[in-house]
Scaffold this motif. Structure first.
Motif, mmCIF file in Angstrom:
data_model
loop_
_atom_site.group_PDB
_atom_site.id
_atom_site.type_symbol
_atom_site.label_atom_id
_atom_site.label_comp_id
_atom_site.label_asym_id
_atom_site.label_seq_id
_atom_site.Cartn_x
_atom_site.Cartn_y
_atom_site.Cartn_z
ATOM 1 N N UNK A 18 0.812 -1.215 0.000
ATOM 2 C CA UNK A 18 0.000 0.000 0.000
ATOM 3 C C UNK A 18 0.849 1.271 0.000
ATOM 4 N N UNK A 19 2.070 1.195 0.488
ATOM 5 C CA UNK A 19 2.955 2.357 0.518
ATOM 6 C C UNK A 19 3.761 2.516 -0.764
ATOM 7 N N UNK A 20 4.096 1.403 -1.385
ATOM 8 C CA UNK A 20 5.049 1.423 -2.495
ATOM 9 C C UNK A 20 4.639 2.306 -3.669
ATOM 10 N N UNK A 21 3.383 2.323 -4.100
ATOM 11 C CA UNK A 21 3.040 3.196 -5.243
ATOM 12 C C UNK A 21 3.362 4.666 -4.992
ATOM 13 N N UNK A 22 3.011 5.170 -3.831
ATOM 14 C CA UNK A 22 3.302 6.568 -3.513
ATOM 15 C C UNK A 22 4.802 6.798 -3.397
ATOM 16 N N UNK A 23 5.495 5.854 -2.784
ATOM 17 C CA UNK A 23 6.938 5.978 -2.596
ATOM 18 C C UNK A 23 7.667 6.031 -3.931
ATOM 19 N N UNK A 24 7.365 5.086 -4.809
ATOM 20 C CA UNK A 24 8.035 5.050 -6.115
ATOM 21 C C UNK A 24 7.683 6.293 -6.930
ATOM 22 N N UNK A 25 6.430 6.701 -6.895
ATOM 23 C CA UNK A 25 6.018 7.899 -7.644
ATOM 24 C C UNK A 25 6.725 9.150 -7.126
ATOM 25 N N UNK A 26 6.828 9.278 -5.809
ATOM 26 C CA UNK A 26 7.484 10.441 -5.205
ATOM 27 C C UNK A 26 8.967 10.476 -5.546
ATOM 28 N N UNK A 27 9.631 9.345 -5.416
ATOM 29 C CA UNK A 27 11.065 9.295 -5.721
ATOM 30 C C UNK A 27 11.299 9.511 -7.213
ATOM 31 N N UNK A 28 10.502 8.881 -8.040
ATOM 32 C CA UNK A 28 10.646 9.049 -9.497
ATOM 33 C C UNK A 28 10.475 10.508 -9.898
ATOM 34 N N UNK A 29 9.459 11.168 -9.349
ATOM 35 C CA UNK A 29 9.210 12.574 -9.674
ATOM 36 C C UNK A 29 10.389 13.450 -9.260
ATOM 37 N N UNK A 30 10.995 13.133 -8.134
ATOM 38 C CA UNK A 30 12.153 13.898 -7.673
ATOM 39 C C UNK A 30 13.369 13.658 -8.568
ATOM 40 N N UNK A 31 13.578 12.404 -8.940
ATOM 41 C CA UNK A 31 14.760 12.066 -9.746
ATOM 42 C C UNK A 31 14.673 12.619 -11.162
ATOM 43 N N UNK A 32 13.478 12.699 -11.716
ATOM 44 C CA UNK A 32 13.287 13.230 -13.074
ATOM 45 C C UNK A 32 13.745 14.683 -13.149
ATOM 46 N N UNK A 33 13.641 15.396 -12.045
ATOM 47 C CA UNK A 33 14.024 16.808 -12.015
ATOM 48 C C UNK A 33 15.531 17.016 -11.893
ATOM 49 N N UNK A 34 16.277 15.948 -11.651
ATOM 50 C CA UNK A 34 17.721 16.058 -11.467
ATOM 51 C C UNK A 34 18.443 15.998 -12.815
ATOM 52 N N UNK A 35 19.650 16.528 -12.838
ATOM 53 C CA UNK A 35 20.425 16.556 -14.080
ATOM 54 C C UNK A 35 21.391 15.377 -14.192
ATOM 55 N N UNK A 36 21.267 14.416 -13.309
ATOM 56 C CA UNK A 36 22.189 13.280 -13.318
ATOM 57 C C UNK A 36 21.397 11.979 -13.452
ATOM 58 N N UNK A 37 22.053 10.914 -13.954
ATOM 59 C CA UNK A 37 21.372 9.618 -14.049
ATOM 60 C C UNK A 37 21.205 8.980 -12.670
ATOM 61 N N UNK A 38 20.052 8.371 -12.471
ATOM 62 C CA UNK A 38 19.761 7.735 -11.189
ATOM 63 C C UNK A 38 18.895 6.508 -11.416
ATOM 64 N N UNK A 39 18.933 5.587 -10.472
ATOM 65 C CA UNK A 39 18.106 4.388 -10.537
ATOM 66 C C UNK A 39 17.428 4.167 -9.198
ATOM 67 N N UNK A 40 16.322 3.434 -9.259
ATOM 68 C CA UNK A 40 15.606 3.030 -8.056
ATOM 69 C C UNK A 40 15.715 1.519 -7.952
ATOM 70 N N UNK A 41 16.101 1.050 -6.772
ATOM 71 C CA UNK A 41 16.210 -0.375 -6.506
ATOM 72 C C UNK A 41 15.307 -0.686 -5.311
ATOM 73 N N UNK A 42 14.358 -1.581 -5.505
ATOM 74 C CA UNK A 42 13.487 -2.003 -4.415
ATOM 75 C C UNK A 42 13.975 -3.363 -3.933
ATOM 76 N N UNK A 43 14.219 -3.471 -2.637
ATOM 77 C CA UNK A 43 14.621 -4.747 -2.035
ATOM 78 C C UNK A 43 13.444 -5.252 -1.222
ATOM 79 N N UNK A 44 12.866 -6.349 -1.675
ATOM 80 C CA UNK A 44 11.741 -6.934 -0.963
ATOM 81 C C UNK A 44 12.256 -7.980 0.012
ATOM 82 N N UNK A 45 11.901 -7.795 1.270
ATOM 83 C CA UNK A 45 12.364 -8.659 2.359
ATOM 84 C C UNK A 45 11.378 -9.810 2.575
#
Length: 143
Positions: A18-45
């Motif tokens: 239930x948290x992951x959609x908002x989390x990924x969307x928030x981080x993605x939106x922030x990273x898109x605004x940056x001038x450097x390459x970035x990746x998101x890695x989700x580690x499922x426990x």
């Protein structure tokens, strides 16, 4: 990961469907605004609620899975394969807003290899923290 990113954001999750959609969307939106390459890695426990399947469905998000042993193991599984200049470790609840990452730059420029943000530092603010989480943090901090 084809090109070496400047920043890798490692999100540790456990039953966070239930948290992951908002989390990924928030981080993605922030990273898109940056001038450097970035990746998101989700580690499922080893979630049992479908978190891993959801994480795997996101385009451009890398998903790793580990056995449910400890948060430290999940952090290690996510951080060890990273080859980026900077690594940001966070939980799926984004207790520390993604925008806080930008405040770390001067510390790294000053020569520090690791910068740790704490909710306990002077001036720290708590965002939407449930009382039970606050209480558990105080109890386990004293152990």
């Amino acid at each position: 990961m084809a090109a070496t990113p400047f920043l890798s954001v490692v999100i540790t999750t456990y039953n966070d469907i239930h948290r992951l959609p908002t989390t990924v969307a928030t981080i993605s939106a922030s990273l898109v605004q940056q001038s450097f390459p970035a990746v998101i890695i989700v580690v499922d426990d080893s979630s049992t609620d479908g978190t891993a399947g959801l994480a795997a469905s996101y385009a451009g998000v890398y998903m790793l899975r580990c056995k449910h042993r400890s948060k430290g193991v999940a952090v290690r599984v996510g951080a060890l394969p990273v080859r980026s200049e900077d690594v940001l470790l966070c939980d799926a609840d984004l207790a520390t807003p993604i925008e806080e990452w930008e405040q770390q730059g001067p510390h790294f420029s000053a020569g520090f290899d690791v910068v740790i943000r704490s909710r306990e530092r002077i001036g720290a603010q708590r965002y939407n923290e449930p009382f039970h989480r606050y209480l558990m943090g105080r109890i386990f901090k004293t152990c």
